[in-house]
Design a protein around this motif. Structure first.
Motif, mmCIF file in Angstrom:
data_model
loop_
_atom_site.group_PDB
_atom_site.id
_atom_site.type_symbol
_atom_site.label_atom_id
_atom_site.label_comp_id
_atom_site.label_asym_id
_atom_site.label_seq_id
_atom_site.Cartn_x
_atom_site.Cartn_y
_atom_site.Cartn_z
ATOM 1 N N PHE A 429 29.409 53.265 35.651
ATOM 2 C CA PHE A 429 30.699 53.282 36.496
ATOM 3 C C PHE A 429 31.373 52.087 35.892
ATOM 4 O O PHE A 429 31.111 51.134 35.834
ATOM 5 C CB PHE A 429 30.157 52.910 37.780
ATOM 6 N N PHE A 430 32.857 52.385 35.675
ATOM 7 C CA PHE A 430 33.776 51.517 35.165
ATOM 8 C C PHE A 430 34.815 51.570 35.939
ATOM 9 O O PHE A 430 35.637 52.799 36.358
ATOM 10 C CB PHE A 430 34.143 51.953 33.736
ATOM 11 N N THR A 431 35.517 50.466 36.122
ATOM 12 C CA THR A 431 36.809 50.362 36.909
ATOM 13 C C THR A 431 37.904 49.624 35.990
ATOM 14 O O THR A 431 37.423 48.787 35.097
ATOM 15 C CB THR A 431 36.748 49.677 38.231
ATOM 16 N N VAL A 452 39.652 54.039 25.744
ATOM 17 C CA VAL A 452 38.246 53.204 25.564
ATOM 18 C C VAL A 452 37.219 53.422 26.350
ATOM 19 O O VAL A 452 36.216 53.632 25.742
ATOM 20 C CB VAL A 452 38.802 51.776 25.830
ATOM 21 N N ALA A 453 37.722 53.735 27.538
ATOM 22 C CA ALA A 453 36.357 54.201 28.286
ATOM 23 C C ALA A 453 35.567 55.462 27.922
ATOM 24 O O ALA A 453 34.729 55.537 27.936
ATOM 25 C CB ALA A 453 37.043 54.357 30.039
ATOM 26 N N VAL A 454 36.472 56.280 27.670
ATOM 27 C CA VAL A 454 36.107 57.611 26.814
ATOM 28 C C VAL A 454 35.230 57.497 25.668
ATOM 29 O O VAL A 454 34.104 57.796 25.456
ATOM 30 C CB VAL A 454 37.078 58.564 26.732
ATOM 31 N N LYS A 455 35.873 56.728 24.758
ATOM 32 C CA LYS A 455 35.397 56.521 23.377
ATOM 33 C C LYS A 455 34.343 55.782 23.389
ATOM 34 O O LYS A 455 33.185 56.163 22.654
ATOM 35 C CB LYS A 455 36.518 56.308 22.361
ATOM 36 N N ARG A 456 34.288 54.761 24.222
ATOM 37 C CA ARG A 456 33.331 53.359 24.007
ATOM 38 C C ARG A 456 32.032 53.804 24.905
ATOM 39 O O ARG A 456 30.962 53.797 24.589
ATOM 40 C CB ARG A 456 33.883 52.233 24.362
ATOM 41 N N TYR A 457 32.515 54.312 26.163
ATOM 42 C CA TYR A 457 31.352 54.325 27.221
ATOM 43 C C TYR A 457 31.188 55.966 27.509
ATOM 44 O O TYR A 457 30.179 56.142 28.316
ATOM 45 C CB TYR A 457 31.633 53.607 28.400
ATOM 46 N N LEU A 462 37.427 60.772 34.915
ATOM 47 C CA LEU A 462 38.686 59.694 35.327
ATOM 48 C C LEU A 462 39.322 59.719 36.756
ATOM 49 O O LEU A 462 40.067 60.868 36.469
ATOM 50 C CB LEU A 462 39.319 59.389 33.712
ATOM 51 N N ILE A 463 39.119 59.067 37.419
ATOM 52 C CA ILE A 463 39.884 59.318 38.693
ATOM 53 C C ILE A 463 40.876 58.240 38.754
ATOM 54 O O ILE A 463 40.439 56.913 38.485
ATOM 55 C CB ILE A 463 38.666 58.824 40.021
ATOM 56 N N ILE A 464 41.848 58.551 39.152
ATOM 57 C CA ILE A 464 43.234 57.699 39.452
ATOM 58 C C ILE A 464 43.543 57.630 41.008
ATOM 59 O O ILE A 464 44.046 58.756 41.392
ATOM 60 C CB ILE A 464 44.284 58.095 38.508
ATOM 61 N N ASP A 465 43.420 56.507 41.655
ATOM 62 C CA ASP A 465 43.718 56.469 42.912
ATOM 63 C C ASP A 465 44.228 55.468 43.427
ATOM 64 O O ASP A 465 43.737 54.209 43.442
ATOM 65 C CB ASP A 465 42.180 56.848 43.673
#
Length: 616
Positions: A429-431, A452-457, A462-465
């Motif tokens: 879980f990343f924010t 970066v979140a996709v490639k590294r972790y 991916l939620i945009i709220d």
């Protein structure tokens, strides 16, 4: 009027002139970005700079304004390019434009027939004497070196250019006769009705000839000199299709990318191979492999066209594990989960459960070991974590401690439970860190962090709220900016094979209790048009209601399915529970299994020096 003034007068029009002239990949006028033509990339980094009226790549650093476009890619002199810009702007100019006529010398040299050493060296590279004779390769002493002589004849058979290569491995190469006209080597034997292969060197051209493909030329002076383009311009326009067989190294890749732009990507194909060059393919794998690579390139459909008989079939087999379950069974069963390369919309009024749905979807991803990234425009990192962890604990009071504040008693997570919850969610879980930049003013920062979140972790969801409402406060053109943003989300999902979930509001005219439809989404109509899936969350207000809220599937682009899922709100756990045939489905999370585990450092740990990006 000066050239700079004409450029200013042309203004933003230069953006589209350059983009359409180069045929930029993934270019949409409203987005102001495209894939860079100077290097290979999947995610656009070539962006329009309004201040300097130029395209600028933030990956490789290349920049292109209207004058560079006309001089480098339309083969104009600078004065001609100024005149062209003046014509676009209606300028009253009198430019004395004369292309300088260069007086080239005709080569006048004495050569001799190839000696045994020269023949044997080429034979060691699998190039026979017959091929050397076909190309009229000779020998002479040049600058004190015993060299091959490569003679360049124009289509009429006249000698225009001569270059040299020392007769030994690692020897001098690339020298030429001064003040002669550089042209392509092999122009005199080309048939325009067939594809023309372009190589980076003479041995590579002869290797292709040796393999049996005769419609081949070589550039005269390696990968960094392009004067031959100007000298051969009219001849090049007669070629219907080019196949570039370049070297498989950094200069070679740059050379290939440059030629694709200059020759036109719609008539240019590129051969992919694992060796250094065509000569090495011949040496290590033989003539059949050289021909196979060329024939495979010929079969490729031109850029912009897909031959459906050769297109990859995306079947069902192997796709089952790629789906992302929301945790709401009725939705997951109907959609077969959320799919990669798609964008979904969650629409709901304030206070009717959007945040609760998002939190539960996040928890379900963590439970299923699916890394998830969340941007929240309304909640801080601490509030996100507190809300999510308390929702996971639910009404397990033994893991809560109750603290009396000034006015009331509030529940907080006990330290041992907090440790277990951190373990349960570790690396899943990343924010977004909103202290880094203001996403409202620059959404590109958000997409860079998401990448970066996709490639590294390995984030899959991916939620945009809720960035859409934030954009309404700042956008000069609300509908256009929102439409562009949704398209960016869609492009991102396709490029990275992930799912993007976007939270939006309905129109304010839609009163509480009224059913929401996809047409009720606030902002641009393109928001709903671009979405693959649209789900609404609606609170129920009637006294005789059979549930507290409903999830309704408003759009399913893939199969046009619709469903309504009844939910009950459980106050003690702050969860929305699915009602199935009168039975309320409880949710179980596996976080308790981490209660006895030894404490380890985690991404959320308070010490800055222990953050994962500092450990590399």
């Amino acid at each position: 009027m000066e050239a700079a003034e004409y450029k200013q007068r042309l203004g933003e029009r230069a953006k589209d002139i350059i983009a359409y002239g180069l045929g930029l990949d993934k270019y949409k006028p409203s987005k102001n970005e495209a894939c860079c033509p100077f290097h290979r990339e999947r995610t656009p980094s070539f962006k329009w700079d309004r201040k300097h009226l130029q395209w600028k790549c933030f990956g490789c650093g290349q920049a292109m304004d209207i004058y560079r476009y006309y001089t480098d890619f339309k083969n104009m002199s600078f004065m001609e390019s100024v005149k062209e810009v003046a014509r676009f702007t209606g300028g009253e100019v009198e430019l004395s434009v004369h292309r300088p006529v260069i007086e080239y010398k005709k080569p006048n040299i004495e050569t001799q027939e190839l000696g045994q050493e020269a023949i044997q060296y080429m034979e060691s590279r699998k190039v026979t004497l017959q091929t050397l004779n076909d190309w009229k390769v000779k020998q002479r002493i040049w600058n004190g070196k015993d060299c091959y002589v490569f003679q360049y004849f124009n289509p009429e058979g006249q000698l225009e250019f001569v270059s040299y290569r020392e007769i030994r491995k690692g020897g001098l190469k690339g020298g030429c006769e001064k003040d002669t006209k550089s042209i392509l080597w092999g122009m005199d034997h080309i048939e325009f009705t067939k594809p023309v292969v372009i190589t980076e060197g003479q041995p590579d051209a002869m290797a292709i000839w040796e393999a049996g493909f005769k419609n081949v030329v070589s550039v005269p002076s390696g990968s960094s000199n392009y004067t031959w383009l100007d000298n051969c311009w009219e001849w090049l326009q007669q070629v219907q299709e080019f196949i570039i067989f370049g070297d498989n190294d950094e200069p070679g890749i740059k050379f290939i990318n440059e030629l694709v732009i200059r020759l036109g990507k719609y008539r240019t194909k590129v051969i992919q191979h694992k060796h250094k060059d065509a000569n090495e393919v011949l040496y290590y794998q033989g003539k059949d492999e050289v021909l196979r690579l060329i024939n495979e390139a010929i079969k490729q459909a031109p850029v912009g066209i897909i031959n459906m008989s050769q297109a990859e079939y995306a079947g069902i087999k192997g796709k089952a594990d790629e789906g992302i379950p929301t945790g709401f069974y009725g939705i997951d069963y109907t959609l077969d989960d959320l799919h990669p390369e798609q964008i979904s919309i969650l629409v709901g009024r304030d206070g009717e459960g959007k945040s609760t749905v998002i939190s539960q979807i996040t928890c379900n991803c963590i439970e299923n070991k699916i890394p998830v990234f969340l941007y929240s425009g309304e909640m801080s990192t601490n509030r996100i974590m507190n809300w999510l962890f308390k929702q996971v604990i639910g009404d397990d009071r033994e893991y809560l401690e109750f603290i009396k504040t000034k006015y009331k008693t509030k529940a907080d997570v006990k330290p041992e439970a907090l440790h277990a919850l951190r373990q349960w969610a570790a690396d899943l879980f990343f924010t977004y860190d909103k202290t880094v930049s203001n996403v409202r003013k620059n959404t590109n920062d958000l997409f860079e962090v998401m990448a970066v979140a996709v490639k590294r972790y390995g984030c899959k969801l991916l939620i945009i709220d809720n960035l859409m409402s934030a954009m309404e406060d700042t956008a000069d053109s609300i509908n256009a900016d929102q439409s562009n943003f949704v398209q960016q989300c869609k492009d991102f999902a396709e490029n990275y094979r992930v799912h993007v979930l976007l939270v939006v509001h309905p129109n304010k005219e839609k009163r509480k209790g009224e059913k929401l439809e996809k047409e009720d989404i606030s902002g641009s109509k393109n928001i709903s048009n671009k979405a693959d899936v649209i789900i609404s969350i609606e609170k129920q207000f009637k006294e005789d209601r059979d549930c507290d809220a409903k999830l309704r599937l408003l759009k399913d682009r893939e199969e046009g399915r619709f469903i309504e899922v009844k939910l009950m709100f459980q106050e003690s756990t702050k969860r929305l529970l699915e009602v199935d045939g009168g039975t309320v489905k409880q949710i179980q999370y596996s976080w308790k299994k981490y209660l006895s585990e030894k404490k380890v450092d985690l991404p959320w740990w308070e010490k800055a020096e222990e953050a994962p990006w500092d450990k590399e």
